[in-house]
Write a protein that holds these residues in place. Structure first.
Motif, short mmCIF file in Angstrom:
data_model
loop_
_atom_site.label_atom_id
_atom_site.label_comp_id
_atom_site.label_asym_id
_atom_site.label_seq_id
_atom_site.Cartn_x
_atom_site.Cartn_y
_atom_site.Cartn_z
N HIS A 267 -1.85 1.14 10.10
CA HIS A 267 -2.05 1.41 8.68
C HIS A 267 -3.26 2.32 8.49
O HIS A 267 -3.79 2.87 9.46
CB HIS A 267 -2.14 0.11 7.87
N LEU A 268 -3.70 2.51 7.25
CA LEU A 268 -4.63 3.59 6.98
C LEU A 268 -5.96 3.43 7.69
O LEU A 268 -6.57 4.42 8.10
CB LEU A 268 -4.86 3.74 5.47
N GLU A 269 -6.43 2.18 7.87
CA GLU A 269 -7.73 2.01 8.52
C GLU A 269 -7.67 2.38 10.00
O GLU A 269 -8.70 2.65 10.61
CB GLU A 269 -8.21 0.57 8.34
N VAL A 270 -6.49 2.41 10.58
CA VAL A 270 -6.32 2.89 11.94
C VAL A 270 -6.22 4.41 11.95
O VAL A 270 -6.94 5.09 12.69
CB VAL A 270 -5.08 2.24 12.60
N GLY B 162 -0.19 -1.83 0.30
CA GLY B 162 -0.78 -0.50 0.25
C GLY B 162 -0.03 0.39 -0.70
O GLY B 162 1.15 0.16 -1.00
N PRO B 163 -0.70 1.43 -1.22
CA PRO B 163 -0.05 2.34 -2.19
C PRO B 163 1.01 3.19 -1.51
O PRO B 163 0.92 3.50 -0.33
CB PRO B 163 -1.21 3.19 -2.69
N GLU B 164 2.00 3.58 -2.30
CA GLU B 164 3.07 4.43 -1.77
C GLU B 164 3.24 5.71 -2.58
O GLU B 164 4.21 6.44 -2.40
CB GLU B 164 4.38 3.65 -1.71
N ARG B 165 2.27 6.00 -3.48
CA ARG B 165 2.23 7.27 -4.20
C ARG B 165 0.79 7.47 -4.67
O ARG B 165 0.03 6.50 -4.82
CB ARG B 165 3.20 7.28 -5.37
N PRO B 166 0.38 8.71 -4.89
CA PRO B 166 -1.03 8.98 -5.20
C PRO B 166 -1.57 8.23 -6.41
O PRO B 166 -2.72 7.76 -6.39
CB PRO B 166 -1.05 10.50 -5.44
N GLU B 167 -0.77 8.08 -7.47
CA GLU B 167 -1.27 7.42 -8.68
C GLU B 167 -1.50 5.93 -8.48
O GLU B 167 -2.12 5.28 -9.33
CB GLU B 167 -0.32 7.67 -9.85
N ASP B 168 -1.02 5.37 -7.37
CA ASP B 168 -1.24 3.95 -7.11
C ASP B 168 -2.54 3.67 -6.36
O ASP B 168 -2.95 2.51 -6.25
CB ASP B 168 -0.09 3.39 -6.26
N VAL B 169 -3.18 4.72 -5.83
CA VAL B 169 -4.28 4.50 -4.90
C VAL B 169 -5.45 3.78 -5.57
O VAL B 169 -5.95 2.76 -5.06
CB VAL B 169 -4.75 5.84 -4.28
N ARG B 170 -5.92 4.31 -6.70
CA ARG B 170 -7.09 3.70 -7.34
C ARG B 170 -6.79 2.27 -7.82
O ARG B 170 -7.60 1.36 -7.55
CB ARG B 170 -7.55 4.57 -8.52
N PRO B 171 -5.68 2.01 -8.51
CA PRO B 171 -5.40 0.62 -8.91
C PRO B 171 -5.29 -0.33 -7.71
O PRO B 171 -5.74 -1.48 -7.78
CB PRO B 171 -4.08 0.72 -9.67
N PHE B 172 -4.69 0.15 -6.62
CA PHE B 172 -4.61 -0.67 -5.41
C PHE B 172 -6.00 -1.02 -4.89
O PHE B 172 -6.30 -2.19 -4.59
CB PHE B 172 -3.81 0.07 -4.34
N LEU C 210 -5.72 9.99 -0.15
CA LEU C 210 -5.16 11.25 -0.62
C LEU C 210 -5.01 12.25 0.53
O LEU C 210 -4.14 13.13 0.49
CB LEU C 210 -6.04 11.84 -1.73
N HIS C 211 -5.83 12.11 1.56
CA HIS C 211 -5.70 12.94 2.75
C HIS C 211 -4.32 12.77 3.38
O HIS C 211 -3.79 13.70 4.01
CB HIS C 211 -6.79 12.57 3.76
N PHE C 212 -3.72 11.59 3.19
CA PHE C 212 -2.38 11.30 3.72
C PHE C 212 -1.33 11.25 2.60
O PHE C 212 -0.33 10.54 2.69
CB PHE C 212 -2.39 9.98 4.49
N GLY C 213 -1.59 12.02 1.54
CA GLY C 213 -0.62 12.12 0.46
C GLY C 213 -0.61 10.94 -0.48
O GLY C 213 0.33 10.77 -1.28
N GLY C 214 -1.63 10.08 -0.43
CA GLY C 214 -1.70 8.91 -1.30
C GLY C 214 -0.77 7.80 -0.89
O GLY C 214 -0.50 6.89 -1.68
N VAL C 215 -0.29 7.84 0.34
CA VAL C 215 0.67 6.85 0.83
C VAL C 215 0.07 6.13 2.04
O VAL C 215 -0.33 6.76 3.01
CB VAL C 215 2.00 7.50 1.24
#
Length: 362
Positions: free
Chosen positions: A280-283, A26-36, A59-64
């Motif tokens: 994780h995020l889906e939860v 999973g991404p750990e910073r906002p700029e990683d979200v789309r590539p992930f 992004l609702h959770f800071g992109g992490v």
């Protein structure tokens, strides 16, 4: 740190000299979200608007995503538990979709002198994404590393391990205790797991075993946890569907089911995410955000049971899974559904087991 080359066993196979925890990533910073997310959905025909919506969730959770940090915590406790039982295995961490990527981790294992490692995948289930794809991850990583890549052997599915069931059952009881006295007695227990296309579920497990092994295992896990928690009645629903809207997926969805429960006059819901190891995020999005909002719209009380990844019994279970293969300790299981994907002779899958569903034209 280089480990000494292990001596061959009496069967000619070197002893296991490492453990790889292999997860989704999973991404750990906002700029990683789309590539992930592009890594996750590559080749699956997910509509761009669906991808855009999921980006906003992150992004609702800071992109992490919490998943990497949760896995690091599991690994730290696992190292302690292995050492406490006298098992000297270095523990490595790799992911399918984001850093640390499995390929880089397996390369580091080779550099460290690892030759024959066990793999704990953070999915308890049969099916393509939950089991067979982890075997593909293993083979892809070994191919990327090339000559000298360590042999990697995946541990079995663990959805019905007694320690897993006990952790979930205690979490259900703990969640119920948080409800107000006036709604606890009428609360409905609802189990949820990640939805998959119905065609993918039909492919889960070999055809000779009747397929649908993923949904059968989830149903059995829900039954086992409910019985351990002392619940006589419950529902099983699904969450986190994606992909083209015309493709049938396992239903009902958790939010739709809350609407139905509200129509029936149910005053409260206890949700147990039995299909998930960690928060994780889906939860935290699908349950702690969307499902909570749905319950609030209806004036229903909502509590969610904890996932087992932070429970001390979870890493004790992993130690037991290691001992099954490393030391020949008998497997502890509560369920009756078959397990595929980690045969005792090391074969990864039965013939035609858990194959991905191919879209027309592919």
């Amino acid at each position: 740190m280089n480990h000494p080359q292990p001596a061959p066993s009496e069967h000619g196979e070197p002893p296991f000299d490492a453990l790889l925890v292999l997860s989704f990533g999973g991404p750990e910073r906002p700029e990683d979200v789309r590539p992930f997310l592009e890594n996750v959905t590559r080749g699956r025909g997910v509509p761009p608007e669906r991808l855009d919506a999921v980006v906003e969730h992150y992004l609702h959770f800071g992109g992490v995503s919490p998943i990497n940090e949760l896995n690091r915590d599991i690994i730290a406790r696992l190292r302690h538990d292995l050492a406490a039982t006298g098992v000297d295995l270095p523990v490595y961490f790799g992911n399918r979709n984001w850093h640390p990527m499995a390929e880089a981790t397996v390369e580091r294992m080779r550099e460290d002198g690892v030759t024959n490692a066990l793999v704990f995948a953070t999915s308890a289930w049969a099916g393509y994404s939950g089991c067979r794809q982890y075997h593909e991850d293993i083979e892809r990583a070994r191919a990327a590393v090339g000559e000298g890549a360590p042999h990697l052997r995946k541990l079995r599915q663990f959805y019905d391990h007694p320690l897993m069931v006990a952790a979930f059952a205690d979490a259900v009881r703990g969640a119920a205790a948080r409800l107000p006295d006036e709604t606890r007695e009428g609360a409905r227990l609802v189990f949820t797991a990640h939805s998959v296309p119905t065609a993918a579920d039909a492919n889960a497990g070999p055809a000779a075993a009747g397929g649908r092994l993923y949904s059968r295992q989830v149903a059995e896990a829900a039954r086992l946890v409910a019985a351990e928690a002392g619940a006589d009645d419950y529902d099983l629903v699904w969450q986190s569907r994606s992909g083209p809207p015309h493709v049938p997926w396992l239903e009902p969805d958790i939010v739709d089911h809350i609407d139905v429960l509200a129509e029936r006059g149910v005053p409260a819901v206890i949700v147990c995410p039995v299909g998930f190891v960690s928060d994780h995020l889906e939860v935290v999005w699908d349950l702690d955000t969307e499902a909570v909002d749905a319950a609030r719209r209806h004036g229903m009380d909502f509590v969610r049971a904890a996932t087992p990844g932070t429970d001390p019994r979870f890493t004790r279970m992993i130690v037991e899974l290691v001992a099954e293969v490393r030391d020949g300790v008998p497997a502890r299981r509560l369920g009756i559904e078959p397990l595929w994907g980690a045969a005792t002779d090391g074969r990864p899958c039965a013939d035609q087991c858990c194959l991905p569903v191919r879209r027309p034209g592919r």
